[in-house]
Structures are given as C-alpha cells and as structure tokens.
Design an enzyme around this catalytic site. Structure first.
Site, mmCIF file in Angstrom:
data_model
loop_
_atom_site.group_PDB
_atom_site.id
_atom_site.type_symbol
_atom_site.label_atom_id
_atom_site.label_comp_id
_atom_site.label_asym_id
_atom_site.label_seq_id
_atom_site.Cartn_x
_atom_site.Cartn_y
_atom_site.Cartn_z
ATOM 1 N N GLY A 12 0.821 -1.209 0.000
ATOM 2 C CA GLY A 12 0.000 0.000 0.000
ATOM 3 C C GLY A 12 0.850 1.251 0.000
ATOM 4 N N SER A 14 1.739 3.244 -2.297
ATOM 5 C CA SER A 14 1.518 4.308 -3.279
ATOM 6 C C SER A 14 0.698 5.460 -2.723
ATOM 7 C CB SER A 14 0.821 3.739 -4.517
ATOM 8 O OG SER A 14 -0.381 3.100 -4.148
ATOM 9 N N SER A 139 -7.891 -1.654 11.946
ATOM 10 C CA SER A 139 -8.714 -0.459 12.053
ATOM 11 C C SER A 139 -9.475 -0.498 13.368
ATOM 12 C CB SER A 139 -9.719 -0.368 10.904
ATOM 13 O OG SER A 139 -10.667 0.674 11.134
ATOM 14 N N TYR A 152 -15.876 -4.512 5.822
ATOM 15 C CA TYR A 152 -14.572 -3.917 6.120
ATOM 16 C C TYR A 152 -14.192 -4.200 7.572
ATOM 17 C CZ TYR A 152 -10.998 -0.276 6.666
ATOM 18 O OH TYR A 152 -9.825 0.401 6.920
ATOM 19 N N ALA A 154 -15.169 -6.615 9.459
ATOM 20 C CA ALA A 154 -14.852 -8.040 9.606
ATOM 21 C C ALA A 154 -13.418 -8.317 9.151
ATOM 22 C CB ALA A 154 -15.834 -8.877 8.797
#
Lengths: 248, 78
Positions: A12, A14, A139, A152, A154
């Site tokens: 991730g 970028s 998160s 998301y 989960a």
C-alpha cells in the site's frame, strides 16, 4: 530506533498510510521495498524517500497464489527482510442489505488473504532476518461497531485475530506480529468515504474523534515503534491509534 | 440485466412497490433517494452490470434514466 540498514517491505506504499510509513522508515535509515499496483504512484513515493537502496516492486496482492514466489525473488535480490508492513487494503462503505458476495470476496482477498500469504512468504527460508517484525494495519472499526462497514470491519477484526495466532506460532522464529488500529486518518481513503456522506455526516464523523482526524504520520510513527527495537518485547498486540475514537 | 429488471431492483432499493419506477423520475423528487439508496445503487451497478460507479458520477445524474445509463443498462437513455 535501530532501523539503520533494515530492509522493510511496505504494501500500500503508493498512498496514504503506506506511503507515509515508507517515507518515515527511510528517514530512519531503513531500506524500503515499496509495494503497490501502480508503478507510477510507487515511483512518486520513491522520489520522496530519504537515502538509497530502496526498491519499487509493483505487484497486485490479489494474486495471492503468486505471493510466495514473488517474495522469494525479492528477498533473493534485496536480502532477507527485517520487517513487513501490510498497509494495502480496500475500504467498503455499504449497508449489509446491499452487500454482495462478489464485493465481500474481493475485499477479504485484498485485506485478509493477502496478509496471510504475505506472512507465509515472509516465513520462508532466507526471506526474513534472525529477528523481525510484521505489522498489519487493522482499524478501530475492527474493535468497535460502526454502521455500514460490516465487511470492512470483519476484515480488519480478522487481522487482529490473525496477528495473535501468528505471534504465538512464530515466536520461536523471533518474528513478532502486531496490529495497529487507526481510526479515521486524513488520506485518500477518507476522501473516498467522504463521498458517501453528507456534509453533516462527515462533520459528525470528525466529532467522534476527541482529538480530531489523524494524519498518516501519526500511524507511521506507531509502525516504526513496533518495527524497531522499541517494540522488542511486543507481539500479538493491537496498538490503538485513534484520537480517542474508541474511548467514548 | 434488462432495463425492466434493473428498474425493479431500484424499486426494491428505494422501498417502492414493484413497477413504480419507469425511468423518467427526477431524483430530487424521490424522497427515498438518499445516501443509503446511493450505496445500494452502487452495489447494484457493480453486481449486475459490472459497472464501477462513484458517488461523484452519481451526483451528476438528475433522473432514474441517468442512473440506468451510468450503470450501462441496455436500452437505457437519458
């Protein structure tokens, strides 16, 4: 922080948290392997790094079957890695009544399956150093409930469970595995989520954070802490970095 | 998915009786057209037509027919 000369792979890279993490790690004299799908955007991240010896490794992590071999190839070229940061992920704001199997599978593949395969790859012979550290960006919604984010949430809660099991399983190999649980951070992902909200809803979201929205640097700082010697005795933990979101 | 089938799905998303929507309806006149319905439309367009639409594109739509066109539904017209 003891990261000088370390080789750390960041997915991730970028944008957002991944990009800022790469920037910070480079400033701490680590060599960073930048992973993402978009080579051009990874190149932009590369141009913002300090020091030398970094590498752009464009790869679609949805190709989970190919991850072990790809990782072996990288490690063969760069050397065994001291750390792995999985910051790549998809976001999905969708009421459960509209969730589809396709969207669920796609998100779980990116957010969870790729994490599992990355650690599998990291564990391979000559792919990691004698002591090493893995950090998943989970998160806060993997810990506390928020509407319209069930899939998301989960996937992010799954990373927490994954990290605990792996922490115990990989302790004998001195591979530490931890999660960071951010709340809403000012990144492109938040911008995308904002498009789904009315201005009033967005304001209400910000007010759920006693300290306001976070920045990518807030999370990068926590990643560096866990990767470095400062995290020496930390494994199987979830570091909540959320501006007080979950304290309410 | 045919135009008629898509309209029936939209009826469901907007909690309208089946067959209510015909395509000419203005979104601003539909009380049920809210952020939840928007997300439902995005899911519908993706699942049934493989069309990836963004909220920004949807904001530019003013009628149900615009939504059908955005979702790539055959036989739709603005």
């Amino acid at each position: 922080m003891g990261l000088t000369g370390s080789i750390i792979l960041v997915t991730g890279a970028s944008s957002g948290i991944g990009r800022e993490t790469a920037v910070l790690l480079s400033s701490l004299n680590a060599r960073v392997v930048l992973v993402g799908r978009n080579r051009e955007r990874l190149g932009q991240t590369l141009s913002g790094l300090s020091g030398e010896g970094h590498r752009v490794a464009a790869f679609d992590l949805a190709r989970t079957e190919e991850i072990p071999q790809w990782f072996r190839s990288l490690a063969s070229d760069m050397g065994p890695m001291n750390g792995l940061v999985h910051a790549a992920g998809k976001q999905l704001t969708m009421p459960v009544r509209f969730v589809t199997p396709q969207a669920t599978d796609e998100l779980l593949r990116t957010n969870l399956s790729s994490a599992i395969m990355l650690v599998r790859a990291f564990c391979q012979k000559n792919c990691h150093t004698a002591t090493s550290s893995v950090v998943f960006i989970s998160s806060v919604v993997g810990l506390v409930g928020r509407p319209d984010t069930s899939v998301y949430s989960a996937s992010k809660a799954a990373l927490i469970g994954l990290s605990k099991s792996l922490a115990v399983e990989l302790a004998t190999e001195r591979i530490r595995v931890n999660c960071i649980a951010p709340a809403f951070v000012q990144t492109e992902m938040l911008d995308e989520a904002r498009e789904m909200l009315t201005p009033e809803q967005y304001k209400a979201l910000e007010e759920l954070h006693p300290l306001g929205f976070g920045t990518a640097r807030d999370i990068a700082n926590a990643v560096a802490f866990l990767l470095a010697d400062t995290g020496r005795w930390i494994t199987g933990s979830t570091l909540v970095v959320d501006g007080g979101y979950s304290a309410r | 998915m045919t135009r008629e089938e898509f309209l029936l799905e939209l009826d469901t998303i907007l909690d309208l009786p089946a067959g209510t929507l015909k395509g000419h309806e203005k979104l601003e006149k539909l009380e049920q057209w809210d952020s939840t319905a928007l997300m439902g439309f995005i899911a519908l367009a993706d699942t049934n037509n493989g069309a990836r639409v963004s909220p920004r594109q949807i904001v530019n739509c003013s009628t149900i027919a615009d939504l059908l066109s955005l979702a790539g539904v055959a036989g739709s017209s603005s």
